[in-house]
Design an enzyme around this catalytic site. Structure first.
Site, PDB file in Angstrom:
ATOM      1  N   MET A  32     -21.240  45.540  17.985  1.00 17.04           N
ATOM      2  CA  MET A  32     -20.449  46.711  17.625  1.00 17.04           C
ATOM      3  C   MET A  32     -21.156  47.623  16.618  1.00 17.04           C
ATOM      4  SD  MET A  32     -18.159  46.343  19.687  1.00 17.04           S
ATOM      5  CE  MET A  32     -16.587  45.746  20.276  1.00 17.04           C
TER       6      MET A  32
ATOM      7  N   ASN B 131     -26.351  47.700  27.558  1.00 17.95           N
ATOM      8  CA  ASN B 131     -25.047  47.467  26.908  1.00 17.95           C
ATOM      9  C   ASN B 131     -23.950  47.344  27.956  1.00 17.95           C
ATOM     10  OD1 ASN B 131     -23.128  47.351  24.748  1.00 17.95           O
ATOM     11  ND2 ASN B 131     -22.633  49.509  25.088  1.00 17.95           N
TER      12      ASN B 131
ATOM     13  N   HIS C  82     -19.713  48.009  28.238  1.00 12.32           N
ATOM     14  CA  HIS C  82     -18.585  48.622  27.529  1.00 12.32           C
ATOM     15  C   HIS C  82     -17.326  48.506  28.392  1.00 12.32           C
ATOM     16  CE1 HIS C  82     -16.506  51.224  24.758  1.00 12.32           C
ATOM     17  NE2 HIS C  82     -16.016  51.851  25.809  1.00 12.32           N
TER      18      HIS C  82
ATOM     19  N   ARG D 168     -30.247  51.236   6.412  1.00 13.81           N
ATOM     20  CA  ARG D 168     -30.144  50.831   7.812  1.00 13.81           C
ATOM     21  C   ARG D 168     -31.534  50.584   8.404  1.00 13.81           C
ATOM     22  NH1 ARG D 168     -27.006  54.219  12.501  1.00 13.81           N
ATOM     23  NH2 ARG D 168     -28.869  54.296  13.769  1.00 13.81           N
TER      24      ARG D 168
ATOM     25  N   ILE E 281     -24.283  50.952  16.310  1.00 15.32           N
ATOM     26  CA  ILE E 281     -25.200  51.885  16.968  1.00 15.32           C
ATOM     27  C   ILE E 281     -26.614  51.350  16.799  1.00 15.32           C
ATOM     28  CG2 ILE E 281     -26.144  54.216  16.810  1.00 15.32           C
ATOM     29  CD1 ILE E 281     -23.359  55.122  15.913  1.00 15.32           C
TER      30      ILE E 281
END
Ligand code: GAR
Length: 201
Positions: free
Chosen positions: A89, A106, A108, A64, A91
């Site tokens: 979508m 962000n 949501h 990652r 982290i």
């Protein structure tokens, strides 16, 4: 301010942002659309607006961290000041958080802290709440956590289906996100973040 928008799928929020930029209601320069999905529809939308794109997935990297370094390289090549997540979508990892402290926003589709995660609308609908909505917040290391900037409420009607509720929530997102981005990025009104749960609806 130079902005990169991150999106994983459809990109209706990207489109709403681009329309506000074109109408000069949102003063920022979108210099990059990044997607973690090479086939996402948002890439077509970016072409329409002639926004440069980059698309690759973490699966293409050994770790990652390597993925995030590649993302960071593209951001730095484009001298990006702010990251705006619009249906991204994943982290955000340490590397990007460190490079963009308080510079990642962000949206949501729920009234956070209720119903975080991948299915905010469905989870609220299935829980039978009478009110849900959208939240815009600064990003930290958690899933849909971080200081709340603004929320917009959406009532759940007794005859709502998941689809009709989704439609009203997306409409609210498309109204609210460009307005909030204009306050923070356009006008440089960074204090906007301190006032929690500001309701612009
Ligand atoms: C939006 O509803 C956004 O709030 C949500 O994904 C959707 C993307 O739609 N984001 C999250 O759930 C983040 N946890 P779009 O691709 O049409 O803009």
């Amino acid at each position: 301010m130079k902005v990169a928008i991150f999106a994983s799928g459809n990109g209706s929020n990207f489109e709403a942002i681009m329309q506000a930029v074109a109408a000069k209601e949102l003063e920022m320069e979108v210099v990059l659309l990044f997607s973690d999905q090479r086939e996402s529809y948002v890439l077509n939308r970016a072409k329409k607006y002639q926004i440069p794109t980059a698309a690759f997935s973490p699966k293409e990297f050994d770790s990652r961290q390597a993925y995030e370094q590649a993302v960071l390289d593209v951001l730095q090549e484009n001298q990006v000041d702010w990251i705006v997540l619009a249906g991204y979508m994943r982290i955000i990892g340490k590397k990007l958080l460190k490079a963009y402290p308080n510079r990642i926003i962000n949206i949501h589709p729920s009234l956070l802290p209720a119903f975080p995660g991948l299915h905010g609308i469905k989870d609220a609908f299935e829980a039978g709440v009478s009110q849900t909505g959208v939240t815009i917040h600064f990003v930290d290391a958690g899933v849909d956590t971080g200081p709340i900037i603004a929320q917009g409420k959406v009532s759940v009607h007794s005859d709502d289906t998941l689809e009709s509720l989704e439609e009203r929530i997306h409409k609210k997102e498309h109204e609210l996100y460009p307005k909030v981005l204009q306050q923070i990025i356009g006008k440089g009104n960074l204090d906007f973040k301190i006032k929690e749960n500001r309701n612009l609806s």
